[in-house]
Design a protein around this motif. Structure first.
Motif, PDB file in Angstrom:
ATOM      1  N   ILE A 170      11.793   1.603  -0.862  1.00 22.15           N
ATOM      2  CA  ILE A 170      11.004   2.832  -0.764  1.00 22.15           C
ATOM      3  C   ILE A 170      10.963   3.347   0.663  1.00 22.15           C
ATOM      4  CG2 ILE A 170       9.591   2.313  -2.755  1.00 22.15           C
ATOM      5  CD1 ILE A 170       7.426   1.471  -0.683  1.00 22.15           C
ATOM      6  N   LEU A 232       7.556  -7.494   0.464  1.00 20.56           N
ATOM      7  CA  LEU A 232       6.236  -7.148   1.005  1.00 20.56           C
ATOM      8  C   LEU A 232       5.815  -5.709   0.764  1.00 20.56           C
ATOM      9  CD1 LEU A 232       6.699  -5.766   3.973  1.00 20.56           C
ATOM     10  CD2 LEU A 232       6.900  -8.113   4.699  1.00 20.56           C
ATOM     11  N   ARG A 236       0.132  -6.198  -3.330  1.00 17.53           N
ATOM     12  CA  ARG A 236      -1.152  -5.502  -3.550  1.00 17.53           C
ATOM     13  C   ARG A 236      -2.066  -5.767  -2.357  1.00 17.53           C
ATOM     14  NH1 ARG A 236      -2.132  -6.672  -9.954  1.00 17.53           N
ATOM     15  NH2 ARG A 236      -1.047  -8.590  -9.379  1.00 17.53           N
ATOM     16  N   HIS A 245      -1.261  -1.470  -5.513  1.00  9.30           N
ATOM     17  CA  HIS A 245       0.052  -1.431  -4.867  1.00  9.30           C
ATOM     18  C   HIS A 245       0.036  -0.276  -3.868  1.00  9.30           C
ATOM     19  CE1 HIS A 245       1.138  -3.657  -8.642  1.00  9.30           C
ATOM     20  NE2 HIS A 245       1.749  -4.397  -7.737  1.00  9.30           N
ATOM     21  N   THR A 246      -0.346  -0.562  -2.641  1.00 12.62           N
ATOM     22  CA  THR A 246      -0.559   0.472  -1.626  1.00 12.62           C
ATOM     23  C   THR A 246       0.718   1.254  -1.364  1.00 12.62           C
ATOM     24  OG1 THR A 246      -2.203  -0.944  -0.613  1.00 12.62           O
ATOM     25  CG2 THR A 246      -1.305   0.821   0.761  1.00 12.62           C
ATOM     26  N   LEU A 247       1.853   0.569  -1.353  1.00 16.56           N
ATOM     27  CA  LEU A 247       3.114   1.232  -1.002  1.00 16.56           C
ATOM     28  C   LEU A 247       3.931   1.531  -2.260  1.00 16.56           C
ATOM     29  CD1 LEU A 247       3.925  -0.948   2.141  1.00 16.56           C
ATOM     30  CD2 LEU A 247       2.770   1.260   2.092  1.00 16.56           C
ATOM     31  N   GLU A 248       4.196   0.501  -3.067  1.00 20.93           N
ATOM     32  CA  GLU A 248       4.943   0.715  -4.304  1.00 20.93           C
ATOM     33  C   GLU A 248       4.718  -0.462  -5.240  1.00 20.93           C
ATOM     34  OE1 GLU A 248       5.924   2.347  -6.515  1.00 20.93           O
ATOM     35  OE2 GLU A 248       8.055   2.788  -6.573  1.00 20.93           O
ATOM     36  N   ALA A 249       4.741  -0.164  -6.540  1.00 16.95           N
ATOM     37  CA  ALA A 249       4.649  -1.211  -7.550  1.00 16.95           C
ATOM     38  C   ALA A 249       6.041  -1.787  -7.794  1.00 16.95           C
ATOM     39  CB  ALA A 249       4.089  -0.624  -8.841  1.00 16.95           C
TER      40      ALA A 249
END
Lengths: 332, 298
Positions: A170, A232, A236, A245-249
């Motif tokens: 991502i 990383l 979560r 999931h702050t950035l991506e699941a």
């Protein structure tokens, strides 16, 4: 439109040939490539045999030397370029400006592809790599929307390859230091993200499973919850009062739906991610894409992905989920 | 420049989105500080327009009049054609040196025959890359953040005396990653295209903690930063010995002008006693360790 498949060993390469790959990309068994995982990749002898086998079937082989050489490793990285030339690969995938310069000067006839790690996201950047290092093709980063890919393709001075399926970075590739921040090893320096040697799993009496990377808690799973590898950016974490999931699941990229648009935009090649994947995985994924590309090339206006194909790919995806990723503005 | 010369102090481009008045007040203080060089411009998100390219250029003129070297810094992740227009405007400003943060900017500058400085994400990991870009007009470069001191020394020795000037990121939250996705908008459940510029509420980024409450990362729009503040200032003599000609301080709203003055005083006295590590600082990259590690300095 060319189907570019990964191979992490000779068996996977054979399977990719059988499953309809036009081109197969590989790496040597060391940190010179961005999938430097234990037990993976080719020795020069193995690669020589595999190249012979692939060429016998009319399939091209590329070698990725797409990490960044540091002063103490320069001779080793340069020798990987020399080996690529000596082994007769059909192209070399590079990101490092120093290696691009060396390869262009020393082996002008060995086709050079700009790795996704080179992070070229615009026509201007492509012109840079084309004018100075004579690249034939560039792999576009997974940060562009479909409209942006189409715009770049309209004016690109080189062939374009885009990711079709597999694990989803991502972050702009080649510009992500999250892994070295946590472990000291990154894709750029060590050819690995969230490396296995730093992973630790803890289970408590109630069945809660924690995944850690160099001691940092990346995720925690209740008893019975499906646990994924602690990449990383897919952990979560807590921001303000939210834990998610702050950035991506955990999810995989799948662009089967976009094939006609990519074809009409003039994209030369579709790349499947996953040199670390098993031969069985490569057989299933490559077969789906071979059929999809053939249908799309035969009748692009009538093309639609078949539900069975999508289901098969979803079953092979991280978290059994797929996404269009940055190709879709709504994901961004 | 020889290694015995004391490094100059550079104020890197502001990574955060501050209200216009805060930005102008910050740079007024920088103008009065001991900083030698100031990098101006929006390097993270093209939608942040409290100051537009022409405003940054006007601010540059004021700082130049105050005796600072001014460098205009370009967007790092360029995706849309409209964003390229912003990069082009900075590259073709006609007055100031430009920091190219993407190869697109390098190409635009090269086409004009203009010199440039190479930002930390051009990924220069060896002397061959350094010299190739030097030959295209790069007169200064910022070392990749994840390289260590011994590697820097080896790289510069291999490059020889005709190398570009070297700048080392020495203080601030480390920019670690860039994405198509805006994490601040995602946190607020807003689509990126209607983000409401909510990152203006986070002048020092938004903390990301592990579920054990450990500060791990920081989100700042499409950028992900370190949770800890990277601080190599107590080791400034070692940075200089490794070949750093400039030390970069990455702007933090309340801290950086005073820090520039403290660093200048320490360098004038040839001491490090006034420069300290905070308990939350990190310094691992310089020692070849994980970037988040806290390794005592100097």
């Amino acid at each position: 439109m060319e189907l570019v498949c990964p191979a992490g060993n000779a068996t996977a390469l054979r399977v990719a040939i059988e499953s309809g790959a036009d081109t197969i990309y590989t790496g040597l068994s060391d940190a010179t490539n961005a999938r430097h995982f234990p037990g993976l990749n080719f020795s020069p002898d193995q690669l020589a045999q595999s190249i012979t086998e692939a060429h016998g079937h009319g399939v091209r082989v590329l070698l990725a030397v797409n990490t960044y050489a540091q002063p103490q490793g320069w001779d080793h990285w340069r020798s990987a370029v020399d080996q690529a030339a000596a082994l007769g690969v059909d192209g070399i995938i590079l990101a490092d400006i120093g290696l691009l310069e060396y390869a262009a000067r020393t082996y002008p006839d060995l086709p050079r592809h700009l790795s996704v790690q080179g992070s070229a996201t615009s026509v201007e950047a492509l012109r840079f790599y084309h004018e100075y290092f004579g690249i034939r093709r560039a792999v576009l980063p997974r940060v562009l929307s479909l409209a942006q890919v189409q715009q770049i393709a309209a004016d690109a001075p080189v062939e374009l390859e885009v990711f079709g399926f597999g694990s989803l970075c991502i972050m702009a590739e080649g510009r992500c230091l999250l892994s070295s921040y946590a472990t000291g090893e990154s894709p750029n320096t060590a050819g690995a993200c969230s490396p296995a040697g730093h992973v630790r799993w803890d289970e408590t009496a109630d069945g809660t499973l924690s995944s850690r990377l160099n001691g940092v808690l990346i995720d925690r799973f209740a008893a019975g919850e499906k646990a994924g590898y602690p990449t990383l950016c897919k952990g979560r974490f807590t921001v303000a009062d939210r834990t998610d999931h702050t950035l991506e699941a955990p999810t995989s990229l799948n662009t089967l739906d976009l094939l006609p648009e990519l074809h009409r935009a003039g994209i030369t090649a579709i790349k499947l991610e996953g040199r670390q994947r098993s031969p069985g995985y490569i057989r299933q994924v490559a077969a789906v894409w071979r059929q999809a590309i053939d249908r799309c090339l035969t009748a692009p206006d009538a093309y639609a992905p078949e539900p069975g194909e999508k289901a098969r790919l979803s079953a092979l995806s991280e978290g059994s989920q797929t996404t269009l990723g940055a190709y879709s503005r709504s994901w961004q | 420049m020889t290694d015995t010369t004391k490094p100059r102090i550079a104020i890197g481009p502001c990574q955060y989105f501050w209200p216009r008045a805060h930005t102008l007040a910050f740079y007024e203080r920088i103008g009065a500080s001991a900083a030698d060089s100031v990098y101006l411009g929006e390097t993270v998100c093209a939608k942040r327009r409290e100051l537009r390219p022409d405003d940054w250029i006007a601010l540059g003129r004021e700082l130049a009049a105050a005796g600072k070297e001014v460098v205009l810094s370009t967007l790092t992740l360029v995706e849309a054609r409209s964003e390229m227009g912003m990069v082009r405007r900075m590259c073709l400003n006609g007055e100031f040196l430009v920091e190219a943060n993407d190869m697109a900017a390098v190409q635009i500058l090269r086409e004009q025959g203009l010199p440039f400085t190479g930002g930390p994400f051009l990924n220069i990991y060896n002397s061959h890359a350094l010299l190739a870009l030097r030959d295209l007009g790069m007169r200064r470069w910022v070392m990749p953040l994840e390289l260590d001191g011994a590697t820097l020394r080896a790289l510069l020795d291999a490059a020889g005396p005709q190398r570009p000037e070297t700048e080392v990121f020495a203080h601030g939250r480390l920019p670690l990653a860039w994405s198509a996705r805006c994490f601040t908008a995602r946190h607020h459940d807003l689509p990126k295209d209607q983000c409401g510029l909510r990152c203006i509420d986070d002048p020092d980024g938004r903390p990301v903690n592990t579920r054990e409450g450990e500060r791990f990362l920081t989100i700042n729009g499409i950028q992900t930063q370190s949770g800890r503040v990277h601080n190599l200032l107590p080791a400034w003599q070692k940075l200089a010995a490794a070949g750093a000609d400039l030390l970069r301080l990455s702007p933090r709203i309340g801290e950086t002008p005073d820090l520039a003055d403290a660093l200048a005083r320490a360098m004038a006295d040839d001491t490090t006693t006034t420069l300290t590590q905070d308990g939350d600082d990190c310094s691992g990259y310089w020692h070849g360790a994980a970037g988040m590690d806290r390794i005592p300095l100097p």
